[in-house]
Design an enzyme around this catalytic site. Sequence first.
Site: not given
Ligand code: COA
Length: 697
Positions: A97, A110, A336, A552
């Site tokens: 940033y 954003p 941000h 993202s």
């Molecule tokens: N089979 C069935 N379900 C699964 C699965 C599989 N193989 N893998 C994951 N899932 C489920 C998870 O258990 C979770 O369930 P829930 O909705 O009940 O909690 C759901 O699917 C979502 O998981 P997934 O899609 O794998 O992703 P996540 O939610 O862990 O997100 C990231 C991954 C990288 C986006 C997250 O870890 C992260 O870092 N988020 C922050 C992003 C960010 O900073 N954004 C803003 C930027 S400004």
Amino acid sequence: MPLCTANMAVLDQDTSKDLVGGDGLPKLPLPALKDTLDMYLRCMKHLLTEEQFNKTQHIVKEFGAPGGVGELLQSKLMERRENKANWVYDYWLNDMYLNNRLALPVNSSPVMVFPLQNFRAPIDSLRFAAHLISGVLEYKTLLDARALPLDYARGQLAGTPLCMEQYYRLFTSYRLPGPERDTLVAQESSVMPEPEHIIVACKNQFFVLDVVINFRRLNERDLLTQLEKIARMADSEEEQLPPIGLLTSDGRTEWAESRSVLMRESTNRDSLDMIERCMCLVCLDEATEPELSDSTRAMLMLHGGGVAKSGGNRWYDKPMQFVVGADGCCGVVCEHSPFEGIVLVQCTEYLLKYMIGSPSKLVRAASVSELPAPRRLRWKCTPEIHKLLASSSDKLQRLVKNLDMNVHKFWDYGKEFIKKQKMSPDAFIQVALQLAYYRCHGRPVSTYESASIRRFQEGRVDNIRSATPEALAFVKVMTEGELSTNDTEKMEKLRGAITAQTKYTILAITGMAIDNHLLGLREIAHELKMEKPEIFKDKAHLISNQFILSTSQVPTTVEMFCCYGPVLPNGYGACYNPQSDHIIFSVSSFHESPQTSSTAFVKCLVQGLLDMKDLCSKCNFSSNLTAQRQVQTVETHTQTEINWQNKTPQRTADLTKSKQTLPQVLLKTPDLTKVEAQTQTSSQGEAQAIYKNGGKS
Ligand code: COA
């Protein structure tokens, strides 16, 4: 992929002394040098020409050689890790940033776009604003008391507590422009005492709205009274001052220069001081577009529509700007650098839930108000400042014309369908984005996906490099090998791509990704005044950091969506909000690039998502069919055996029967609703086990 032995150095670090302070979170680990270098080559190989890759491989080998520069820098980073709560935080903040000279609107800030509000009269928007400010004050009370409930990780590796520091910067920080680098000023510094006022922007004028008067916090009715006064004051033509806020929409160096010109006058210094120390801005925008589609509202939120609309009704340095448009176009614009989108969502959801949960009963403002009128901020504008304003206005206008925004609600399925395929929804969407880019442009590109590292002290984000070789293999069979590859092979490639993406995600969220580490090595070399190591001068390094696809996940539980602009002139910004039965995509690019088109990208994305669903459905059907046949065969064999024993062979008849009953059996056999995350574990130990194993879970 990283090797076990190379990772041992990291795991040998004594983690007990890493637990510091009240939050009890571990320090961000430092990946082993060899792991990062191996992964770097793995991530780049398919994005480079063979010749370029060979050169890079040689440079990387030299950098990582025993006794070489890499080892020296790594040992210095180790020392830094010992001495700091988070070894990468400052480097990252500057790189991501504060060093960035681009204008904040579209390029960096954003926005969250609220559902379109139905304001029937101008007073309705003021009521909405008063209600919202009331919510902000409630939330601020929680923040001031440090009483926010602790966040815990969800999704992958769910359950671990998360660092809460970002929340405390929401209403207490300010991004001060600098000639070469900006400064993130925090309220806890002696420079900024506790803010007790909000700045209300209305018709490009700025007003100080004190929210505590005579030691009493204003209630919603008082706030409405004050907002009405502001609206009236802003209407006064003879008191209109130039739209100084436009200056904050300029490039950071230009704004730093303009600010120093403004600072020559004491009136301006006073006004700047009030804005810089405020809690947040509330921008009361005038009605603009007749048709407010999701994409239009996203654009208006990102740049305010330029000088002719609300472009001057902003102050982009302030982290939180709530926009309340008279036409119902509302949302938040966020600077941000102090926090991530997830924290912004949490705060915004609190406010919207507060508003839904405590409906405003305001019919009218307090009729008699002894409250002092809010103060209009004054500006002394020299011809030089008018010239600077004209220049900032032109540049904002160009940005407005340039932004190509497409918000698309994909209704065919959401994350529940993906979970039923036993796949990570996030990984699935990332692979779909790779497919979309490849379909549009016929090549893979460096891709950024933010991964939260809030599991660690002062953790912000690292990068998931989603353009994996496995994703490329998949998109190739889906495009080039359309006819020659059968569905089973395509499905194998899809599963390979999802697995690779999920593994990288786990590396990233456990602090073992490569981008922060490479940045740390580069910056510590700079700090040591060493000549820039060859690895950071190499063209591959440049390519690796040109995130043509900047993505993202920003999920919400309240109806709203996040969006942002691309980070490169020829890039795309792709933000997505997965819901159980649909996914909201906000795709942005620049019209000036002849290569990109947000509409074309969305079209390819939708086609890809449908193709992927089709593939999953076909393959699951046939694999269920095969599984069922196997069960049936085993059953039939057993039956045959029994029948043989009973001397009444009926095998053929049974098979025929089983075929006839297959569809019914299929419906009953697999319990598709009870799917568990295959990769989900809940302890740090398990996470470490995964990356110790080179990400091979
Ligand atoms: N089979 C069935 N379900 C699964 C699965 C599989 N193989 N893998 C994951 N899932 C489920 C998870 O258990 C979770 O369930 P829930 O909705 O009940 O909690 C759901 O699917 C979502 O998981 P997934 O899609 O794998 O992703 P996540 O939610 O862990 O997100 C990231 C991954 C990288 C986006 C997250 O870890 C992260 O870092 N988020 C922050 C992003 C960010 O900073 N954004 C803003 C930027 S400004």
